[in-house]
Design a protein around this motif. Structure first.
Motif, PDB file in Angstrom:
ATOM      1  N   ASN A  74      54.886  34.969  45.102  1.00 47.45           N
ATOM      2  CA  ASN A  74      53.705  35.818  45.230  1.00 47.45           C
ATOM      3  C   ASN A  74      53.890  36.901  46.285  1.00 47.45           C
ATOM      4  O   ASN A  74      53.332  38.004  46.167  1.00 47.45           O
ATOM      5  CB  ASN A  74      52.471  34.967  45.556  1.00 47.45           C
ATOM      6  CG  ASN A  74      51.969  34.224  44.335  1.00 47.45           C
ATOM      7  OD1 ASN A  74      52.221  34.635  43.204  1.00 47.45           O
ATOM      8  ND2 ASN A  74      51.266  33.126  44.548  1.00 47.45           N
ATOM      9  N   VAL A 111      55.712  39.513  44.389  1.00 45.77           N
ATOM     10  CA  VAL A 111      54.773  40.202  43.491  1.00 45.77           C
ATOM     11  C   VAL A 111      53.897  41.172  44.276  1.00 45.77           C
ATOM     12  O   VAL A 111      53.701  42.332  43.873  1.00 45.77           O
ATOM     13  CB  VAL A 111      53.891  39.166  42.754  1.00 45.77           C
ATOM     14  CG1 VAL A 111      52.724  39.855  42.045  1.00 45.77           C
ATOM     15  CG2 VAL A 111      54.714  38.375  41.755  1.00 45.77           C
ATOM     16  N   THR A 140      53.846  45.237  43.968  1.00 46.44           N
ATOM     17  CA  THR A 140      52.579  45.824  43.525  1.00 46.44           C
ATOM     18  C   THR A 140      52.053  46.838  44.538  1.00 46.44           C
ATOM     19  O   THR A 140      51.713  47.977  44.181  1.00 46.44           O
ATOM     20  CB  THR A 140      51.518  44.714  43.323  1.00 46.44           C
ATOM     21  OG1 THR A 140      52.005  43.769  42.358  1.00 46.44           O
ATOM     22  CG2 THR A 140      50.204  45.299  42.823  1.00 46.44           C
TER      23      THR A 140
END
Length: 464
Positions: A441, A444, A448
């Motif tokens: 995460n 990610v 992002t």
């Protein structure tokens, strides 16, 4: 007044006062007999070794065995007794409790104690010790009532009374057929209210739940917990009844499984306790920490790819931890929900897909709400406290808010799909997913956040 009414008596303190009193031995034992063994055990642990040795003699091996069953680490107290006395105490204990104590001792002492036990106790304890710790056979006790299915109601009651003297798990009476194989079970209440002319067969539950001795604890604990029975029989592959798992055993197993799962989610190879050495704790923690070190290096290298974003817009660095932390928290929440749901082995593909969609929907709704809050408050922060133009401030906060929402949606999906993947390939999702989810995460969230900042702020809006 209310505090006095609600104040609970301190039974352990009362027992200590009796033990330290000037009463005769007979009077002391009479007074202490009014208390529960759990409270006596609590007081017993507060005595000095010399005082305990006096009470070992006064209580006798049978009562000491009962007290030891309520002490967390009875093996340390059993060592205070001579071997022959310790063996007598073990012989009065439930076989599973005795096996647990012996399991904590060195092989030499264990062998000597087992050799001093009577034949029946020695056989039962050896049998339990022969199973692996994660097998149901290691959790069972041989303390149960068993009869044959060819008895009359009167004969069954007589057999119950005879066996109840040595076995106190009498709420369920187990039944064998003519080949001494498990046939079913009778609820004690049904046997008591049955009339003499009734047929024993009519009150036997022949489809009673059971577990096999070599079944893994974590694979069947949820199933047997749902039955809410006082005890569940343990059978061999040949359908022979060799023991039972009591409600207390089930509670202990559930508690240990929860502790193990918590440890796995934290990236430990096993649960820790306060008595472990530094080296033992390091051995449990290092394997995943080494893996996470290299995964963290991968995340850091990805941040390096976006060094041009940081160079021209250094203010975006201020909110990196916000995006990463929120993505990690959301992923961990989805992971916890998914692992819990995956305990149900009957879950269909459609239901699993529904769980993924639901978690992403929850992530989107939460992300939208938090993204709006981030847009407003971060925009005001950059505008008022950092003295940036209002348009500039809210464009950056908008990028943060949108990145936050996107990262939360993707993290919810990852936190659901990763444990499902490991479950599919027969790897414990708690072991494999816990340490990985946060790192994935982070990756990610970094891609992002910096990706949107690079695309939106630099190339589209050309803020530099």
């Amino acid at each position: 007044m209310m505090e006095k009414m609600l104040k609970k008596p301190d039974y352990a303190k009362e027992i200590l006062e009796i033990m330290h009193g000037s009463f005769s031995e007979e009077d002391m034992l009479e007074r202490i007999s009014d208390y529960h063994e759990n409270d006596i055990a609590e007081a017993f642990e507060l005595l000095s070794e010399a005082e305990r040795k006096r009470w070992y003699r006064m209580f006798g091996p049978e009562q000491i065995a009962e007290i030891f069953s309520y002490i967390d680490d009875p093996d340390s107290y059993l060592k205070e007794l001579p071997l022959d006395e310790a063996a007598k105490v073990l012989s009065y204990m439930d076989s599973d409790d005795a096996a647990d104590i012996l399991d904590e001792m060195d092989d030499s002492t264990q062998e000597k104690l087992v050799g001093l036990l009577d034949e029946e106790s020695g056989h039962d304890i050896k049998m339990i010790l022969s199973y692996e710790d994660d097998e149901m056979g290691s959790r069972m006790t041989t303390n149960f009532i068993v009869i044959h299915n060819n008895l009359t109601i009167r004969q069954a009651m007589r057999e119950l009374v005879q066996q109840a003297g040595e076995n106190d798990n009498i709420s369920t009476v187990y039944v064998l057929d003519e080949n001494d194989k498990f046939y079913g079970a009778i609820d004690l209440k049904d046997l008591i209210v049955a009339r003499q002319q009734d047929n024993l067969e009519d009150i036997i539950s022949t489809s009673y739940p059971y577990v096999n001795d070599h079944e893994k604890v974590d694979e069947c604990i949820e199933r047997i917990k749902d039955y809410a029975e006082d005890s569940i029989p343990v059978l061999t592959q040949e359908h022979l009844l060799i023991g039972v798992i009591t409600a207390v055993d089930i509670v202990e197993a559930v508690d240990e499984e929860m502790g193990d799962d918590y440890a796995k989610l934290a990236g430990l190879t096993a649960e820790e306790d306060l008595k472990e050495t530094t080296a033992q704790s390091m051995k449990k923690r290092l394997p995943w920490l080494i893996i996470l070190l290299f995964l963290g290096m991968g995340v850091s290298s990805v941040v390096g790819v976006f060094e041009t974003v940081v160079a021209v817009l250094p203010v975006v660095m201020c909110f990196q931890s916000l995006i990463l932390d929120m993505a990690g928290n959301v992923g961990t929440q989805s992971l916890a929900v998914t692992i819990r749901v995956l305990m149900d082995e009957t879950l269909s593909t459609k239901q699993k897909f529904g769980l993924v969609v639901k978690e992403m929907r929850v992530g989107f709704c939460n992300g939208l709400f938090l993204g709006i809050l981030a847009f407003v408050f971060i925009g005001c922060y950059i505008w008022l406290l950092k003295s940036n133009p209002i348009t500039h401030a809210f464009v950056i906060s908008g990028c943060v808010g949108f990145s936050l929402m996107t990262a939360m949606v993707i993290s919810s999906m990852v936190g659901t799909l990763v444990p499902m993947f490991f479950h599919k390939i027969k790897i414990d999702p708690a072991v494999a997913s816990g340490p990985l989810i946060t790192t994935i995460n982070d990756l990610v969230a970094v891609i992002t956040y910096y990706g949107l900042a690079w695309l939106l702020l630099i190339h589209v809006l050309q803020m530099v």
